[in-house]
Every structure is written in structure tokens, then in C-alpha cells.
Design a protein around this motif. Structure first.
Motif, PDB file in Angstrom:
ATOM      1  N   ALA A 222      28.803  17.654  24.583  1.00 37.31           N
ATOM      2  CA  ALA A 222      28.299  18.606  25.506  1.00 37.31           C
ATOM      3  C   ALA A 222      27.323  19.684  25.113  1.00 37.31           C
ATOM      4  O   ALA A 222      26.777  20.652  25.961  1.00 37.31           O
ATOM      5  N   GLY A 223      26.852  19.665  24.015  1.00 38.81           N
ATOM      6  CA  GLY A 223      26.057  20.726  23.378  1.00 38.81           C
ATOM      7  C   GLY A 223      26.714  21.904  23.044  1.00 38.81           C
ATOM      8  O   GLY A 223      26.024  23.081  23.099  1.00 38.81           O
ATOM      9  N   ILE A 224      28.036  22.023  22.780  1.00 35.85           N
ATOM     10  CA  ILE A 224      28.847  23.201  22.729  1.00 35.85           C
ATOM     11  C   ILE A 224      29.091  23.464  21.218  1.00 35.85           C
ATOM     12  O   ILE A 224      29.675  22.378  20.531  1.00 35.85           O
ATOM     13  N   ARG A 225      28.745  24.834  20.882  1.00 40.24           N
ATOM     14  CA  ARG A 225      29.190  25.087  19.146  1.00 40.24           C
ATOM     15  C   ARG A 225      30.329  25.042  19.122  1.00 40.24           C
ATOM     16  O   ARG A 225      31.397  25.755  19.913  1.00 40.24           O
ATOM     17  N   ILE A 226      31.076  24.275  18.281  1.00 45.51           N
ATOM     18  CA  ILE A 226      32.471  24.246  17.517  1.00 45.51           C
ATOM     19  C   ILE A 226      32.764  25.825  17.191  1.00 45.51           C
ATOM     20  O   ILE A 226      32.436  25.962  16.025  1.00 45.51           O
ATOM     21  N   ASP A 227      33.746  26.423  17.667  1.00 42.76           N
ATOM     22  CA  ASP A 227      34.241  27.822  17.455  1.00 42.76           C
ATOM     23  C   ASP A 227      35.689  27.566  16.765  1.00 42.76           C
ATOM     24  O   ASP A 227      36.448  27.218  17.306  1.00 42.76           O
ATOM     25  N   PRO A 228      35.643  27.579  15.599  1.00 46.19           N
ATOM     26  CA  PRO A 228      37.207  27.286  14.821  1.00 46.19           C
ATOM     27  C   PRO A 228      38.185  28.269  15.189  1.00 46.19           C
ATOM     28  O   PRO A 228      39.430  28.097  15.090  1.00 46.19           O
ATOM     29  N   ASN A 229      37.801  29.375  15.563  1.00 48.16           N
ATOM     30  CA  ASN A 229      38.888  30.536  16.242  1.00 48.16           C
ATOM     31  C   ASN A 229      39.543  29.751  17.518  1.00 48.16           C
ATOM     32  O   ASN A 229      40.629  30.332  17.830  1.00 48.16           O
ATOM     33  N   LEU A 230      39.039  28.812  18.214  1.00 48.22           N
ATOM     34  CA  LEU A 230      39.419  28.312  19.285  1.00 48.22           C
ATOM     35  C   LEU A 230      40.481  27.188  19.048  1.00 48.22           C
ATOM     36  O   LEU A 230      40.876  26.586  20.121  1.00 48.22           O
ATOM     37  N   THR A 231      40.840  26.841  17.887  1.00 47.87           N
ATOM     38  CA  THR A 231      41.731  25.731  17.517  1.00 47.87           C
ATOM     39  C   THR A 231      42.930  26.580  17.199  1.00 47.87           C
ATOM     40  O   THR A 231      42.697  26.960  15.927  1.00 47.87           O
ATOM     41  N   VAL A 232      43.861  26.623  17.560  1.00 45.25           N
ATOM     42  CA  VAL A 232      45.167  27.493  17.434  1.00 45.25           C
ATOM     43  C   VAL A 232      46.474  26.536  16.710  1.00 45.25           C
ATOM     44  O   VAL A 232      46.818  25.566  17.565  1.00 45.25           O
ATOM     45  N   PHE A 233      46.800  26.974  15.819  1.00 43.79           N
ATOM     46  CA  PHE A 233      48.175  26.340  15.209  1.00 43.79           C
ATOM     47  C   PHE A 233      49.452  27.243  15.052  1.00 43.79           C
ATOM     48  O   PHE A 233      49.227  28.353  14.534  1.00 43.79           O
ATOM     49  N   GLY A 234      50.418  26.949  15.704  1.00 41.81           N
ATOM     50  CA  GLY A 234      51.593  27.800  15.768  1.00 41.81           C
ATOM     51  C   GLY A 234      52.440  27.644  14.248  1.00 41.81           C
ATOM     52  O   GLY A 234      53.242  28.475  14.385  1.00 41.81           O
TER      53      GLY A 234
END
Length: 365
Positions: A222-234
């Protein structure tokens, strides 16, 4: 006093044979289900066994036949809806083919898994159905196979084992879920998991890794930059997961859409959203894996990735039984089943203010 006249002593095959008027060898053949015996003889033996409340000695039978007619099942969390439903399907399928099931729970702990496999092998199970806690530390499974105990991997893919595997196409499912967000104009999309990542992503279980890969691929498409801060692990701690989600939702540029990798994670998110007075789907869109019963009962009902759990577990059990009965030979085979997105009411267009802000940022880059 028992019918055979011996208080406190379980009746033996010899007792059944005397009561039926046949030899011990004949009684053993009838009760063991092997060899030939006439219909009248079989009926007399069964009647005698019932009258004496005879129970077969499973250990003795396994030593004599080399088979215990039991299957060991090792899963991560028996309280998890996914595994609870899988266990039911495994048990029903195994019982229908004359096998009993011995269950072990690991809590995704590799040491507990190793111990469980040792115990099940000591109990002489004929085979294993297992959801490995690790895709790397698998020497105990190789050892089980070397001892002649076949196994089928349930839900988890470990290519190095070259074993029969029945799993979900998690990459495709996650890609479709995230694409449902991007088609609605969402660009700040977060993925939530309660997995542990102490050793890096390569140590994640294969379903989580594949869902992350599908998530990232959909963003890229979709042409969206991957932001690592938006992958969250508990990290296995729901309180920690809630803290991270709360911080993310309180940020100036919070996500407008979330993909929860399990329904348990979705519950954590819903609790945080309620605390912060953020509504679904007007302010936040949500898709979660697992079609838990409650997901259709909340307001709004949640869009989910429904996995064919019963089919998955039934197929794994049948594959193992086929191996045990000599109907399947050669290298392990992989069966990938498709998940289905059930659209309900938790996904809508990205909020107007969010779309304007995102367009403005792209225009200034």
C-alpha cells in the motif's frame, strides 16, 4: 468380594478365560482384538469380561503389542480458546479410531515442553501431536523421532524437522486483514502481540512471525512506510501489553487501526480503548484473529480472522493415525488451511482528521 473370589484383586485374563470356558490365549486374542476367534467364543469372552468388570492392563498390552493405543498432545495453553477447541477435535477424532489422548500443557516454555515429551515417551505413547514452543530448540523432537515415535506439528511450522505439519496460512490471513484497513484509508496501523521476543524475531513461533510478515507486506504493497514502533509485544505479560498500548493510544500520532494476533490481545486493547474513551469504529478500527464467541456479542461486533480450528486439529490427528497404521510413509507433508475474514462492525474509514494530517505530511516530504 469380587466375582472371582479374590478381595481387592483386579480380575486377570486368566480369570476371564476360566469364566468363559476358554484358554487364556483365546481370551487374550479376543480382548486384544487380534487373531481369530469364533463369534460364539468372542461373545462368551466379552460377557465374562463384563461380568467380572475386567480392565485391560495397558502397560502389559503395550509391551506385548508394541502399541499403547494412546496419543500424546502437547500444546502451549489449554485455556486459550484456539487450543481448547483443537484439543476437543483431537480427542474426538482419536477416540473414534480407538486411541486415547494424554494431554500436556507447556505455557510456551521450552523446558516444560522437553519434560512433557520425556514423560509421554516414558508412558509409551504411540505418537505425538505437538505445537512447539520454539522453532529453533527442537532436539528433543528429533530424539523422539529417532526413538520411533512419530509426531505431527499442529499450528506451528518448523521446516528443519521435515515433519507432517498442519497449519494456517497466517501470512495470507494477516495480509488480507491489513489490506482491509488500507482500503479504508488507514495508514497508521499497529500490530499487537503478547509474545516474548527476548531472542529476536527468529525465536517467535511461526504463526506470529508469519502474521508480522503478512502485516509488513500489506503495508509495503500500500506504499506505507513500516514504523517499528507500531509492532507491540507484551512479552507474555498482559499488564505490560496494556501499558504499551495505552502509551501508543495517548501519543500525538496514535494508530487509527489495530490488528490483534489473538482474541486475548484484542480484549486487552478493548479495555484500554474504554479507559481512554476511544470508540470503535469511529476513532479506531480493529481486526483480531480468533472467532471467539464474545467477539460477535460486543458492541460493535468485531471483524475477525476465523481459523478452521476443528478441521486443522482433525486433519493433524488423522495424519498421525495414518502414520501409526502404516498408511503414510516417506517424508513429512505440510497442509496449509485458509483462514476467513468475517466482516462485522469494527472497521470503518480512517477518521477524516487523520487522513488530512497524513496527506499533509506526505505533501511536505
Amino acid at each position: 468380594m469380587s466375582d472371582n473370589g479374590r478381595s481387592g484383586v483386579h480380575p486377570t485374563i486368566a480369570d476371564v478365560a476360566r469364566a468363559a470356558g476358554v484358554s487364556s490365549a483365546t481370551a487374550a486374542r479376543v480382548l486384544g482384538g487380534y487373531g481369530y476367534a469364533g463369534a460364539d467364543t468372542r461373545q462368551r469372552v466379552f460377557d465374562a469380561a463384563k461380568r467380572l468388570a475386567y480392565q485391560p492392563n495397558q502397560l502389559a498390552r503395550s509391551m506385548a503389542t508394541g502399541r499403547s493405543k494412546t496419543i500424546g498432545v502437547v500444546v502451549a495453553d489449554i485455556e486459550n480458546l484456539y487450543f481448547a477447541r483443537a484439543i476437543r477435535a483431537i480427542t474426538d477424532t482419536a477416540n473414534a479410531s480407538g486411541f486415547d489422548v494424554v494431554l500436556a500443557n507447556t505455557d510456551e516454555d521450552i523446558e516444560r515442553e522437553r519434560a512433557a515429551v520425556r514423560v509421554l515417551l516414558a508412558k509409551r505413547v504411540d505418537g505425538l501431536i505437538i505445537s512447539p514452543a520454539s522453532s529453533v530448540e527442537v532436539n528433543h523432537l528429533i530424539g523422539a523421532r529417532d526413538m520411533g515415535c512419530p509426531f505431527v506439528l499442529l499450528d506451528r511450522r518448523v521446516p528443519v524437522l521435515n515433519a507432517d505439519t498442519v497449519a494456517i496460512d497466517n501470512f495470507r490471513a494477516a495480509h488480507e486483514a491489513v489490506s482491509s484497513f488500507t482500503k479504508q484509508g488507514h495508514r497508521r496501523i499497529a500490530l499487537l502481540s503478547n509474545s516474548r521476543v527476548d531472542g529476536g524475531h527468529q525465536y517467535l513461533t511461526s504463526p506470529v512471525r508469519e502474521r508480522i510478515d503478512g502485516y509488513r507486506a500489506a503495508l509495503h504493497d500500500a506504499g506505507i512506510r513500516i514504523d517499528p514502533n507500531l509492532t507491540v509485544f507484551g512479552g507474555g505479560d498482559t499488564d505490560n501489553l496494556a501499558r504499551q498500548v495505552r502509551k501508543l493510544c495517548q501519543s500525538a500520532n496514535r494508530p487509527t487501526a489495530f490488528l490483534a494476533v489473538t482474541s486475548a490481545v484484542a480484549l486487552v486493547l478493548l479495555t484500554v480503548l474504554r479507559e481512554l474513551d476511544l470508540s470503535i469504529p469511529d476513532q479506531v478500527s480493529l481486526v483480531c484473529f480468533d472467532d471467539a464467541d464474545w467477539t460477535a456479542a460486543v458492541t460493535p461486533p468485531l471483524t475477525v480472522v476465523s481459523q478452521p480450528i476443528k478441521e486443522l486439529a482433525t486433519t493433524a490427528t488423522k495424519d498421525l493415525i495414518a502414520r501409526l497404521q502404516g498408511e503414510a510413509t516417506g517424508p513429512g507433508e505440510e497442509t496449509l488451511l485458509q483462514a476467513t475474514i468475517i466482516e462485522r462492525g469494527s472497521v470503518s474509514q480512517a477518521p477524516v482528521t487523520s487522513r488530512i494530517e497524513q496527506q499533509s505530511r506526505r505533501g511536505t516530504n
